[in-house]
Design a protein around this motif. Structure first.
Motif, PDB file in Angstrom:
ATOM      1  N   PHE A 179      18.800   6.026   1.305  1.00  0.00           N
ATOM      2  CA  PHE A 179      19.038   6.358   2.708  1.00  0.00           C
ATOM      3  C   PHE A 179      17.808   6.035   3.563  1.00  0.00           C
ATOM      4  CE2 PHE A 179      22.741   9.038   1.455  1.00  0.00           C
ATOM      5  CZ  PHE A 179      23.629   8.549   2.402  1.00  0.00           C
ATOM      6  N   ILE A 180      16.631   6.299   3.023  1.00  0.00           N
ATOM      7  CA  ILE A 180      15.399   6.020   3.768  1.00  0.00           C
ATOM      8  C   ILE A 180      15.270   4.530   4.046  1.00  0.00           C
ATOM      9  CG2 ILE A 180      12.866   5.992   3.642  1.00  0.00           C
ATOM     10  CD1 ILE A 180      13.032   8.621   2.067  1.00  0.00           C
ATOM     11  N   TRP A 181      15.450   3.697   3.002  1.00  0.00           N
ATOM     12  CA  TRP A 181      15.190   2.283   3.268  1.00  0.00           C
ATOM     13  C   TRP A 181      16.345   1.594   3.992  1.00  0.00           C
ATOM     14  CZ3 TRP A 181      15.171   1.819  -2.590  1.00  0.00           C
ATOM     15  CH2 TRP A 181      16.172   1.003  -3.091  1.00  0.00           C
ATOM     16  N   THR A 182      17.550   2.184   3.960  1.00  0.00           N
ATOM     17  CA  THR A 182      18.637   1.649   4.782  1.00  0.00           C
ATOM     18  C   THR A 182      18.307   1.811   6.266  1.00  0.00           C
ATOM     19  OG1 THR A 182      20.292   2.134   3.079  1.00  0.00           O
ATOM     20  CG2 THR A 182      21.088   1.867   5.339  1.00  0.00           C
TER      21      THR A 182
ATOM     22  N   ILE B 146       0.850  -1.192   0.000  1.00  0.00           N
ATOM     23  CA  ILE B 146       0.000   0.000   0.000  1.00  0.00           C
ATOM     24  C   ILE B 146       0.887   1.244   0.000  1.00  0.00           C
ATOM     25  CG2 ILE B 146      -1.677   1.352   1.293  1.00  0.00           C
ATOM     26  CD1 ILE B 146      -2.895  -1.090  -0.012  1.00  0.00           C
ATOM     27  N   ALA B 147       1.853   1.274   0.933  1.00  0.00           N
ATOM     28  CA  ALA B 147       2.771   2.417   1.009  1.00  0.00           C
ATOM     29  C   ALA B 147       3.613   2.515  -0.253  1.00  0.00           C
ATOM     30  CB  ALA B 147       3.675   2.268   2.235  1.00  0.00           C
ATOM     31  N   TYR B 148       4.070   1.378  -0.760  1.00  0.00           N
ATOM     32  CA  TYR B 148       4.907   1.331  -1.959  1.00  0.00           C
ATOM     33  C   TYR B 148       4.147   1.872  -3.168  1.00  0.00           C
ATOM     34  CZ  TYR B 148       7.934  -0.841  -5.524  1.00  0.00           C
ATOM     35  OH  TYR B 148       8.762  -1.079  -6.580  1.00  0.00           O
ATOM     36  N   ALA B 149       2.909   1.433  -3.333  1.00  0.00           N
ATOM     37  CA  ALA B 149       2.117   1.846  -4.493  1.00  0.00           C
ATOM     38  C   ALA B 149       1.753   3.323  -4.431  1.00  0.00           C
ATOM     39  CB  ALA B 149       0.851   0.995  -4.579  1.00  0.00           C
ATOM     40  N   VAL B 150       1.303   3.782  -3.267  1.00  0.00           N
ATOM     41  CA  VAL B 150       0.913   5.187  -3.123  1.00  0.00           C
ATOM     42  C   VAL B 150       2.118   6.101  -3.348  1.00  0.00           C
ATOM     43  CG1 VAL B 150       0.089   6.925  -1.485  1.00  0.00           C
ATOM     44  CG2 VAL B 150      -1.055   4.707  -1.614  1.00  0.00           C
ATOM     45  N   SER B 151       3.283   5.699  -2.817  1.00  0.00           N
ATOM     46  CA  SER B 151       4.462   6.555  -2.964  1.00  0.00           C
ATOM     47  C   SER B 151       4.936   6.634  -4.409  1.00  0.00           C
ATOM     48  CB  SER B 151       5.601   6.047  -2.070  1.00  0.00           C
ATOM     49  OG  SER B 151       6.103   4.808  -2.534  1.00  0.00           O
ATOM     50  N   ASN B 152       4.623   5.624  -5.234  1.00  0.00           N
ATOM     51  CA  ASN B 152       4.977   5.692  -6.652  1.00  0.00           C
ATOM     52  C   ASN B 152       4.404   6.939  -7.313  1.00  0.00           C
ATOM     53  OD1 ASN B 152       6.211   3.211  -8.432  1.00  0.00           O
ATOM     54  ND2 ASN B 152       5.569   2.552  -6.397  1.00  0.00           N
TER      55      ASN B 152
ATOM     56  N   LEU C 210       7.406   3.381   1.481  1.00  0.00           N
ATOM     57  CA  LEU C 210       7.499   4.771   1.035  1.00  0.00           C
ATOM     58  C   LEU C 210       8.861   5.050   0.398  1.00  0.00           C
ATOM     59  CD1 LEU C 210       5.848   6.556   4.110  1.00  0.00           C
ATOM     60  CD2 LEU C 210       4.827   6.186   1.853  1.00  0.00           C
ATOM     61  N   GLY C 211       9.932   4.473   0.966  1.00  0.00           N
ATOM     62  CA  GLY C 211      11.268   4.701   0.432  1.00  0.00           C
ATOM     63  C   GLY C 211      11.519   3.975  -0.871  1.00  0.00           C
TER      64      GLY C 211
END
Length: 426
Positions: A89-92, A62-68, A116-117
């Motif tokens: 940097f965010i996903w690290t 959900i977060a991945y798709a919306v952030s696209n 999101l990252g």
């Protein structure tokens, strides 16, 4: 050796590792969730155990798709290079946070931020490919970095299994954070630039080749990707592909262990093999897409193959055959994913590639629903995978039907491209 081909080093290599480690971050959870200590430490037990497991991927996608959606706009404004470094940097940091999680809620929060990252991955690569490669090599360019999309999880299944067996599940996340910090981020800092014109070590002859257009391409009228109905068919196809791909990939290790009684070692082998199947379909379709100029036809065939393999998995009495059929079904969707990203470049311009890829990336939202629905259906059916696999077969059939509506125009374009001005077909 690299003279005239430095774009492959400066762009293809960094985004190969971008996806290699990014996919382990994203899909390594399918291995980690088979570890009893991980499930017990974070409270994933009881009658709703499978729904809780499925919710991990659901909330991530959900977060991945919306952030696209917003990453696509950011990339078109800031450029792919700065955006990639920011997202890395965010996903690290989220990998470190995940390893420190002591409750289910803390871990869920880490997956939201990770989604999101990582949402910028598809738009970033679409932008790089659109800007850095000649139109005649788009299929090969896409497959070169999408190879990381599948080699990553194939290797990650082995790496994470060994790390968990040697240490604990927390160490798996700390290891992934180190890979990003020490390998991927430096590559984007020192090798990449947003456009070939900005790179100080690119020869003018290579730049000239990258910018060279065919006569047919130059004559095409410019239109927004949203005006091409085929983009929306591909978009729907990606919805179905995401539903299939996440549903199979996230649950495959659990399916092998719990439904087919595989040992942990055998499960790791079949899981890695399945990701290699996906890589094989990516490479084959990258070559065939450039050779035949019929990516829609290839996607239509792949959806039909997915339905066939899933059906075979249901009826196969031998556990190994059933597991391999599931892996082949996942592999075919790797080919569809590759072709979909090729369509992004085909239907957009370098200026709109980020937005076109961002909107396409939004289709991942259905992958999250797939993982959660499959978990819920397993709880409701006493752990049986049968109803879930039937649902996946229906999704593959819908993707097949959708692509049928693209074949006629694609055939007309190929005929027109092969017809010289004198009207004699070559």
């Amino acid at each position: 050796m690299l003279k005239g081909n430095k774009r492959w080093l400066y762009i293809a290599v960094p985004i190969f590792f971008f996806w290699f480690f990014g996919q382990i971050d994203k899909l390594g959870i399918s291995i980690i969730q088979t570890d009893p200590d991980f499930l017990n430490d974070l409270g994933m037990n009881g009658p709703d155990k499978n729904a809780k497991i499925g919710f991990i991927t659901f909330i991530f996608t959900i977060a991945y798709a919306v952030s696209n959606l917003f990453w696509g706009v950011i990339i078109d404004k800031l450029g792919a290079r700065k955006t990639a470094i920011m997202g890395l940097f965010i996903w690290t940091l989220t990998m470190v946070f995940a390893g420190l999680a002591t409750t289910y809620e803390m871990f869920i929060a880490s997956r939201i931020v990770l989604g999101l990252g990582e949402g910028m991955m598809i738009p970033v690569c679409g932008k790089f490919i659109s800007s850095w490669f000649n139109e005649r090599e788009l299929g090969r360019a896409q497959s070169s970095w999408l190879a990381g999309n599948y080699l990553g999880p194939a290797s990650g299944a082995v790496i994470l299994t060994l790390v968990i067996a040697s240490f604990h599940w927390q160490a798996a996340f700390f290891t992934l954070a180190a890979f990003n910090l020490l390998i991927v981020i430096p590559m984007f800092v020192f090798l990449t630039r947003d456009t070939p014109e900005e790179h100080p070590r690119l020869e003018k002859s290579e730049l000239s080749y990258i910018r060279q257009k065919s006569g047919n391409e130059a004559a095409k009228p410019k239109q927004s990707f949203v005006q091409d109905y085929r983009y929306w068919i591909v978009w729907f196809g990606m919805l179905m592909s995401s539903f299939l791909f996440f549903g199979i990939s996230i649950w495959l290790p659990t399916y092998l262990v719990e439904a087919k009684s595989f040992s942990r070692e055998a499960m790791t082998g079949i899981t890695s093999l399945s990701w290699l199947f996906a890589l094989g379909f990516v490479l084959i379709n990258g070559f065939l897409a450039d050779k035949t100029k019929r990516p829609s036809l290839l996607a239509t065939i792949l959806f039909s193959m997915t339905a066939i393999f899933l059906t075979a998995a249901i009826f196969a009495s031998n556990p190994v055959i059933a597991g391999v059929c599931m892996g082949l079904a996942m592999g075919t969707q790797g080919g569809v994913f590759h072709l979909s990203n090729l369509f992004i470049v085909k239907f957009s311009t370098p200026e709109t590639a980020g937005r076109a890829a961002g909107l396409m990336g939004f289709t991942n939202i259905l992958g999250g629903f797939s993982s959660y629905i499959m978990g819920w259906m397993r709880d409701a059916s006493g752990g049986d995978f049968g109803p879930s696999i039937v649902m996946l077969i229906v999704s593959a059939s819908l993707g097949f039907i959708a692509y049928l509506f693209t074949l006629r125009k694609e055939a007309e374009e190929v005929r027109a491209e092969n017809t010289p001005p004198n009207g004699v077909v070559i």
